[in-house]
Design a protein around this motif. Sequence first.
Motif, PDB file in Angstrom:
ATOM      1  N   UNK A   1       0.813  -1.225   0.000  1.00  0.00           N
ATOM      2  CA  UNK A   1       0.000   0.000   0.000  1.00  0.00           C
ATOM      3  C   UNK A   1       0.842   1.269   0.000  1.00  0.00           C
ATOM      4  N   UNK A   2       2.069   1.186   0.517  1.00  0.00           N
ATOM      5  CA  UNK A   2       2.922   2.389   0.498  1.00  0.00           C
ATOM      6  C   UNK A   2       3.256   2.795  -0.923  1.00  0.00           C
ATOM      7  N   UNK A   3       3.483   1.815  -1.793  1.00  0.00           N
ATOM      8  CA  UNK A   3       3.763   2.161  -3.186  1.00  0.00           C
ATOM      9  C   UNK A   3       2.503   2.626  -3.902  1.00  0.00           C
ATOM     10  N   UNK A   4       1.361   2.078  -3.522  1.00  0.00           N
ATOM     11  CA  UNK A   4       0.100   2.549  -4.120  1.00  0.00           C
ATOM     12  C   UNK A   4      -0.093   4.028  -3.751  1.00  0.00           C
ATOM     13  N   UNK A   5       0.143   4.370  -2.488  1.00  0.00           N
ATOM     14  CA  UNK A   5       0.071   5.783  -2.073  1.00  0.00           C
ATOM     15  C   UNK A   5       1.047   6.642  -2.863  1.00  0.00           C
ATOM     16  N   UNK A   6       2.237   6.096  -3.028  1.00  0.00           N
ATOM     17  CA  UNK A   6       3.269   6.848  -3.752  1.00  0.00           C
ATOM     18  C   UNK A   6       2.831   7.105  -5.193  1.00  0.00           C
ATOM     19  N   UNK A   7       2.327   6.049  -5.845  1.00  0.00           N
ATOM     20  CA  UNK A   7       1.883   6.193  -7.238  1.00  0.00           C
ATOM     21  C   UNK A   7       0.773   7.240  -7.331  1.00  0.00           C
ATOM     22  N   UNK A   8      -0.152   7.192  -6.378  1.00  0.00           N
ATOM     23  CA  UNK A   8      -1.261   8.165  -6.409  1.00  0.00           C
ATOM     24  C   UNK A   8      -0.759   9.588  -6.180  1.00  0.00           C
ATOM     25  N   UNK A   9       0.311   9.705  -5.383  1.00  0.00           N
ATOM     26  CA  UNK A   9       0.856  11.038  -5.121  1.00  0.00           C
ATOM     27  C   UNK A   9       1.578  11.592  -6.346  1.00  0.00           C
ATOM     28  N   UNK A  10       2.104  10.702  -7.174  1.00  0.00           N
ATOM     29  CA  UNK A  10       2.713  11.161  -8.424  1.00  0.00           C
ATOM     30  C   UNK A  10       1.613  11.506  -9.424  1.00  0.00           C
ATOM     31  N   UNK A  11       0.563  10.691  -9.431  1.00  0.00           N
ATOM     32  CA  UNK A  11      -0.540  10.900 -10.390  1.00  0.00           C
ATOM     33  C   UNK A  11      -1.079  12.342 -10.328  1.00  0.00           C
ATOM     34  N   UNK A  12      -1.254  12.874  -9.104  1.00  0.00           N
ATOM     35  CA  UNK A  12      -1.868  14.203  -8.990  1.00  0.00           C
ATOM     36  C   UNK A  12      -0.985  15.322  -9.550  1.00  0.00           C
TER      37      UNK A  12
END
Length: 244
Positions: free
Chosen positions: A116-127
Motif C-alpha cells: 500500500x505504500x507504493x500505491x500511495x506513492x503512485x497516487x501522489x505522483x498521479x496528482x
Amino acid sequence: MKHIATLLLTGFVWFGCQNQPKSVSEDPSLIREKPIPATTVSEPVTLPSNGEGNFESLVADFESKDRGIWQKPELVISYLGDLKNKTVADIGAGTGYFTFRLVPKAKKVIGIDIDPRFINFLDSVKVRLPEVYQNRFESRLAKYDDPLLQPEEADKVVIVNTYAYIENRVQYLRTLHKGMAPEGELLIIDFKKNNLPIGPPDEFKVSSTQVEQELKAAGFVVSKVDKEVLDYQYIILAEKRAEK
Ligand SMILES: C[S@@+](CC[C@H](N)C(=O)[O-])C[C@H]1O[C@@H](n2cnc3c(N)ncnc32)[C@H](O)[C@@H]1O
C-alpha cells in the motif's frame, strides 16, 4: 516468503519488499484519504514512515540517478511496440519508474503493487500529472497471488525487477494469462545471475532459462529472449496466443 526471509537474514536492503507489508486492515494508517500533495515536480514526495522497512531508501534505490544508464527505460519500452490504443499493466510498479514513462504512450496504464505504500506513492505522483495523463492512470492494490486484472483487461504487461518476488509463479502466470487480451504480450526484465555490482544477491535471482520454462508451463509462447542489450539484465517477451 523464503526469499524475503533470506534477504532479511543477510541484512540486504535493495530493490524493495524486504518486509512483507502489513495489510490495510492490520494498519489503517497505511490508507491516505487523499494522495500526498505535490510540492514541485522535481522535489521528492514526503513519504509515509511506518516502520516497515526503510521506504525512503527503497524509493531512492528505485529512482537512482544511475539507473537510466543501465536500465535504458525507453529502449525497454520500445519492445512493447506501438501502445497508442493499448492498456498496459505494470506489475510490481513500485515508485512507477516504468509506469509513468508508459503513461504518455498508452491508452491506459494500470500500476499494480501489493504494498500500500507504493500505491500511495503512485497516487501522489498521479496528482502532479497533466489531467490528460491522470485520466490514463490507475493504481491497483493487488494480492500476492493475483494481479487482480479483469478477464482480458491488459493488452501488454510488464514485470520489471519483480519476478523473483512472486511465489508459485506458474500458478501466478496462469492467473495473469486470463487477465490478458488475446495476443497480449508480457515483458519480463530481471537481473542476470552474474555476481553483478548492483541488484540482489545471485541466490535470490531467477535465471532467464527458468523464467522461460515457467512461462511455457503457464501457457505463454516465448517470442524473444535478449541477454545482450542490457548489461545487467535479461529481457523476455512472451505472447498469449489466441486459441484456435
Ligand atoms: C524491486 S521493486 C521493482 C519496482 C519497479 N518495477 C521498478 O522496476 O522500479 C519490486 C516491487 O514489486 C512489488 N511486489 C512484490 N511482490 C509482488 C506481487 N506478488 N505482486 C505485485 N507486486 C509485487 C513490491 O512491492 C515492489 O514494489
